[in-house]
Each structure stands twice: as structure tokens, then as C-alpha cells.
Write an enzyme that holds these catalytic residues in place. Structure first.
Site, mmCIF file in Angstrom:
data_model
loop_
_atom_site.group_PDB
_atom_site.id
_atom_site.type_symbol
_atom_site.label_atom_id
_atom_site.label_comp_id
_atom_site.label_asym_id
_atom_site.label_seq_id
_atom_site.Cartn_x
_atom_site.Cartn_y
_atom_site.Cartn_z
ATOM 1 C CD GLN A 95 45.489 41.291 40.605
ATOM 2 O OE1 GLN A 95 45.078 40.970 39.502
ATOM 3 N NE2 GLN A 95 44.744 41.209 41.674
ATOM 4 C CG ASN A 96 50.953 37.344 38.385
ATOM 5 O OD1 ASN A 96 49.924 37.100 38.994
ATOM 6 N ND2 ASN A 96 51.047 37.316 37.067
ATOM 7 C CG ASP A 98 55.278 35.205 38.574
ATOM 8 O OD1 ASP A 98 55.680 36.269 38.049
ATOM 9 O OD2 ASP A 98 54.181 34.683 38.296
ATOM 10 C CG HIS A 113 49.378 41.369 45.631
ATOM 11 N ND1 HIS A 113 48.495 40.516 45.008
ATOM 12 C CD2 HIS A 113 48.655 42.456 45.986
ATOM 13 C CE1 HIS A 113 47.297 41.074 44.988
ATOM 14 N NE2 HIS A 113 47.365 42.244 45.569
ATOM 15 C CB CYS A 121 63.966 41.764 59.098
ATOM 16 S SG CYS A 121 63.905 41.669 60.899
ATOM 17 C CB CYS A 124 65.759 45.540 61.719
ATOM 18 S SG CYS A 124 66.522 44.405 60.523
ATOM 19 N N GLY A 212 44.590 38.209 32.290
ATOM 20 C CA GLY A 212 44.727 37.026 33.130
ATOM 21 C C GLY A 212 44.426 37.255 34.595
ATOM 22 N NE ARG A 239 40.877 28.173 29.680
ATOM 23 C CZ ARG A 239 41.360 27.384 30.626
ATOM 24 N NH1 ARG A 239 42.507 27.663 31.216
ATOM 25 N NH2 ARG A 239 40.707 26.305 30.983
HETATM 26 ZN ZN LIG Z 1 66.131 42.286 61.341
#
Ligand SMILES: [Zn+2]
Length: 268
Positions: A95-96, A98, A113, A121, A124, A212, A239
Site C-alpha cells: 500500500q506504500n 515510496d 496505490h 497526465c 493524455c 505493518g 505494532r
Molecule cells: Zn498530457
């Protein structure tokens, strides 16, 4: 108990689902973890509809990006990559946004995600790397280069309203359209084909191991429900309490940066 998790891992390849708690030890905040403060997340609709929301987002992001881009994977990411190399995973759903699992060497990663490393964009659909966009943002806003900004503990920049007001938002290089980080904001939806690919990873697994995540958001919680439907065990390493606890076969309340390396050490 760790021994139970070891036994579960040895009984067949598992599907791992990771959440924000996996990245907190890399300095990336978990707004839902113990002790974290609630704040206003960006809403998908606001971002798409309001110039002001986008200007504020990109101004803050331009300042906060170097810290995000330089974040390093931690012991939990490394352990998960080792588990994959040793053949213990059918895949990794995160789900991260990063990209730290990739940095740690994980290969079969499904970014539920999306990822902040890419920008798309809205008009386009062309994709640009966030690093390239960063260079363009600094060119358009040269005053940001040497701005002495106090970065908030979460790495998001707190900027004065005049800086945000004057910030020039870059547009799509191809069509001049509106750019959006390629992530699912609150109120946005995960593309259907991505959910199906994640279900397929889970479908090949003998258990689901959640690492986590408080499972507050349905997009992650649904995998617990799916595992339950399929009658496979659900293990949760986190945790604090999670929404999935009532369905968990096995629950370890501990730091993922300690539990996952111990697990990898035992089974790899
Ligand atoms: Zn574009």
C-alpha cells in the site's frame, strides 16, 4: 509467536501485504500508527478540480521530494526481499507509494496505490518521472533552490502562503495538461486490473501475511476478507491493533524491523 509464523512460512509460499508501518523505520510517517497525529490527506476530487489544491500540493512536494527520494529501505524491506529470493513468496502487495521495496531488491511488487516516483497526465495519460518533474519545477521556481525551509518532521514542507501563491505549477510536456502524481489519493480508486492482479497473487498463496498495516483502508482490508473467503490463514505483524485482528489466525504485536529479519533468518 514467531515460531508459529515460521511454521506458516514453511508450509508454502505466502503473499505479503505491506502498509505504512513497514516504512516508518525509514523515516516515512505513518499517520495511523500509535502516537501519530491525524491530518488532512489530499482528496482526489480536490486535486483534480482545484488549481489551488494542486499548487499547494506541488509546492510542498517540490520541497519535500529530495528527502522522500533519498529514503533508504530498512531491515523489514531487506528481510522481505530475502524471503522472496528464497522462494517463500507468491508476491508482494504494498500500500506504500515510496518504492522502498524495489530499492531493497524485491522484484514481484504490486504497488496497490501507485508510486510517487511517477507522474501522470490526467489529459493524455503520458507518464513522466518524478525526478524529471523535480528538475522542471526548480527551473520554473528558481527561488525554491535556495529556500531555507524548515521541513516538518514528516518531510512535508511547511511553506508560507506567499510561496504557495507564487508557485508555478508545471504542466504535461506532451499536451500541456494537468499532472498528478501516479498515486491513489483518498477518494480515488485502485484500478480494477490492479486489484485482480493482487487477488491472483493471493490466489496462489497458502497464507496472507500482513506487515505493518492497520488495515484501516478498505483497499488493504479486502485482502484479509479474500483470504478468509478462501479459507487460508491470515498472519498480522504490526505494532498496535488492526482492523484485521478478528480474522487473524496469528498476530504478532511488534516492530516489523525486528520481527521480519528474525523470520527471514529462521526460514532462509
Ligand atoms: Zn498530457
Amino acid at each position: 509467536m514467531l515460531a508459529d509464523l515460521v511454521k506458516l512460512m514453511r508450509s508454502g509460499p505466502v503473499c505479503i501485504l505491506t502498509g505504512a508501518g513497514c516504512s516508518t523505520e525509514s523515516g516515512i510517517p505513518d499517520y495511523r500508527g500509535p502516537g501519530s497525529k491525524p491530518r488532512n490527506p489530499i482528496q482526489h476530487r480536490d486535486f483534480v478540480e482545484k488549481d489551488a489544491t494542486r499548487r499547494r500540493y506541488w509546492a510542498r512536494s517540490a520541497i519535500g521530494w529530495p528527502r522522500m527520494a533519498s529514503a533508504k529501505p530498512n531491515a523489514a524491506h531487506d528481510a522481505i526481499a530475502r524471503l522472496e529470493s528464497a522462494g517463500h513468496l507468491t508476491g508482494l502487495i504494498t500500500q506504500n507509494v515510496d518504492r522502498l521495496h524495489h530499492k531493497a531488491g524485491s522484484r514481484d511488487v504490486l504497488e496497490l496505490h501507485g508510486a510517487l516516483a511517477e507522474v501522470r497526465c490526467l489529459d493524455c495519460n503520458v507518464c513522466e518521472s518524478r525526478d524529471d518533474l523535480q528538475a522542471r519545477m526548480l527551473e520554473l521556481n528558481p527561488n525554491l533552490r535556495d529556500l531555507d525551509v524548515e521541513t516538518a518532521p514528516d518531510g512535508d514542507a511547511e511553506l508560507s502562503s506567499s510561496i504557495i501563491h507564487e508557485f508555478r505549477v508545471p504542466s504535461c510536456l506532451v499536451c500541456g495538461g494537468v499532472l498528478k502524481p501516479d498515486v491513489v489519493f483518498f477518494g480515488g480508486s485502485v484500478p480494477r486490473e490492479r486489484v485482480l492482479a493482487a487477488f491472483a497473487m493471493l490466489g496462489r498463496a497458502s497464507a496472507l501475511v500482513v506487515v505493518g498495516s492497520s488495515l484501516t483502508v478498505f483497499s488493504g482490508y479486502r485482502f484479509v476478507l479474500r483470504a478468509k473467503e478462501r479459507g487460508i490463514p491470515v498472519a498480522i505483524v504490526n505494532r498496535g491493533e488492526t482492523r484485521g485482528d478478528p480474522h487473524a489466525t496469528l498476530r504478532i504485536d511488534g516492530r516489523v524491523g525486528e520481527v521480519l529479519p528474525a523470520l527471514a533468518h529462521a526460514v532462509c
